[in-house]
Motif scaffolding. Sequence first.
Motif, PDB file in Angstrom:
ATOM      1  N   PRO A   1      39.352  35.197  44.734  1.00  0.00           N
ATOM      2  CA  PRO A   1      40.036  36.395  44.227  1.00  0.00           C
ATOM      3  C   PRO A   1      39.099  37.586  44.096  1.00  0.00           C
ATOM      4  CG  PRO A   1      39.664  34.818  42.467  1.00  0.00           C
ATOM      5  CD  PRO A   1      39.253  34.136  43.737  1.00  0.00           C
ATOM      6  N   ASP A   2      39.694  38.739  43.864  1.00  0.00           N
ATOM      7  CA  ASP A   2      38.924  39.985  43.796  1.00  0.00           C
ATOM      8  C   ASP A   2      37.808  39.923  42.758  1.00  0.00           C
ATOM      9  OD1 ASP A   2      40.663  40.898  45.696  1.00  0.00           O
ATOM     10  OD2 ASP A   2      41.633  42.412  44.425  1.00  0.00           O
TER      11      ASP A   2
ATOM     12  N   LEU B   1      38.946  41.859  53.220  1.00  0.00           N
ATOM     13  CA  LEU B   1      39.214  40.585  53.873  1.00  0.00           C
ATOM     14  C   LEU B   1      40.484  39.976  53.284  1.00  0.00           C
ATOM     15  CD1 LEU B   1      35.622  39.035  53.843  1.00  0.00           C
ATOM     16  CD2 LEU B   1      36.766  40.154  55.770  1.00  0.00           C
ATOM     17  N   ASN B   2      41.345  39.436  54.152  1.00  0.00           N
ATOM     18  CA  ASN B   2      42.562  38.814  53.636  1.00  0.00           C
ATOM     19  C   ASN B   2      42.248  37.436  53.052  1.00  0.00           C
ATOM     20  OD1 ASN B   2      42.505  36.904  55.765  1.00  0.00           O
ATOM     21  ND2 ASN B   2      43.766  38.211  57.076  1.00  0.00           N
TER      22      ASN B   2
ATOM     23  N   LEU C   1      31.198  45.883  48.521  1.00  0.00           N
ATOM     24  CA  LEU C   1      32.374  45.458  47.768  1.00  0.00           C
ATOM     25  C   LEU C   1      33.657  45.858  48.500  1.00  0.00           C
ATOM     26  CD1 LEU C   1      33.709  44.281  45.243  1.00  0.00           C
ATOM     27  CD2 LEU C   1      33.445  46.526  44.157  1.00  0.00           C
ATOM     28  N   ASP C   2      33.712  47.101  48.963  1.00  0.00           N
ATOM     29  CA  ASP C   2      34.895  47.569  49.683  1.00  0.00           C
ATOM     30  C   ASP C   2      35.145  46.725  50.928  1.00  0.00           C
ATOM     31  OD1 ASP C   2      35.173  49.562  47.797  1.00  0.00           O
ATOM     32  OD2 ASP C   2      34.231  51.112  49.043  1.00  0.00           O
TER      33      ASP C   2
ATOM     34  N   LEU D   1      37.450  31.378  54.621  1.00  0.00           N
ATOM     35  CA  LEU D   1      36.499  31.000  55.662  1.00  0.00           C
ATOM     36  C   LEU D   1      35.096  31.521  55.350  1.00  0.00           C
ATOM     37  CD1 LEU D   1      38.694  31.600  58.845  1.00  0.00           C
ATOM     38  CD2 LEU D   1      38.109  29.408  57.782  1.00  0.00           C
ATOM     39  N   ARG D   2      35.006  32.704  54.756  1.00  0.00           N
ATOM     40  CA  ARG D   2      33.689  33.287  54.466  1.00  0.00           C
ATOM     41  C   ARG D   2      32.998  32.575  53.309  1.00  0.00           C
ATOM     42  NH1 ARG D   2      29.523  34.104  52.946  1.00  0.00           N
ATOM     43  NH2 ARG D   2      28.254  36.003  52.871  1.00  0.00           N
ATOM     44  N   PHE D   3      33.746  32.262  52.243  1.00  0.00           N
ATOM     45  CA  PHE D   3      33.130  31.706  51.042  1.00  0.00           C
ATOM     46  C   PHE D   3      33.434  30.216  50.844  1.00  0.00           C
ATOM     47  CE2 PHE D   3      33.522  36.275  50.131  1.00  0.00           C
ATOM     48  CZ  PHE D   3      32.209  36.570  49.792  1.00  0.00           C
TER      49      PHE D   3
END
Length: 218
Positions: free
Chosen positions: A55-56, A41-42, A35-36, A48-50
């Motif tokens: 959002p958090d 990630l900005n 999680l941390d 790009l990752r998801f």
Amino acid sequence: MHNKKAINHLPVKPYTAGQAVPVRELHAGYRQEILDHLLQLNEEDRRLRFGTQTPDEVIAHYVECLDFNRDVLFGVFDLDLKLIGMAHLAYLPEIKGQARAAEFGVSVLPEGRAQGLGTALLQRSAVHSRNTRIETLYVHCLSNNKAMMHLAQKAGMRVEYAYGDADAYLTLPPASPATIVEEAANEQWADLDYALKEGLKRSNQAWWWLLGRPGMAR
């Protein structure tokens, strides 16, 4: 004194090109570290990752729902045991008559980039996939994710583009005695690397405690 300050502010690069990277398999006890890592990630890295704005609270739900009995996660830790690179190998539902497949997703924090971490995580995932009878390793991402596309093409994946998305496929050969030995060796090495870093961190914390005790000479 000026040079000392400059050296202290240089970015730490524990892994360099051509140097092997220890990749550790993550279990449910690392959920907080995962999680941390993802929360650092900005906005653009999350997209790009998801594949979308994330959002958090969406990341927190994703981490909470990780199934470590079904999927496999791998990580790379720096000298402070901070998770700087992470891969999620998600096993796709089996479909009769089709090859068994798994989807690969990866994220690397800025301080860990250009050091071969993504390649190491992909290689580790590919070997584990072979040893668990996966026949196709699959990546789905945005077509403008240059880092992921470079990683996929470097690994010899076949890439297909459609409507702003990209799918990459890697056909895996069956497991062999060599891949089984390779994975066992990687696991032992990653465990040793983690234990050494853990011992070093505890030692450093002890020294800071001693140096910071009230009454100690400054």
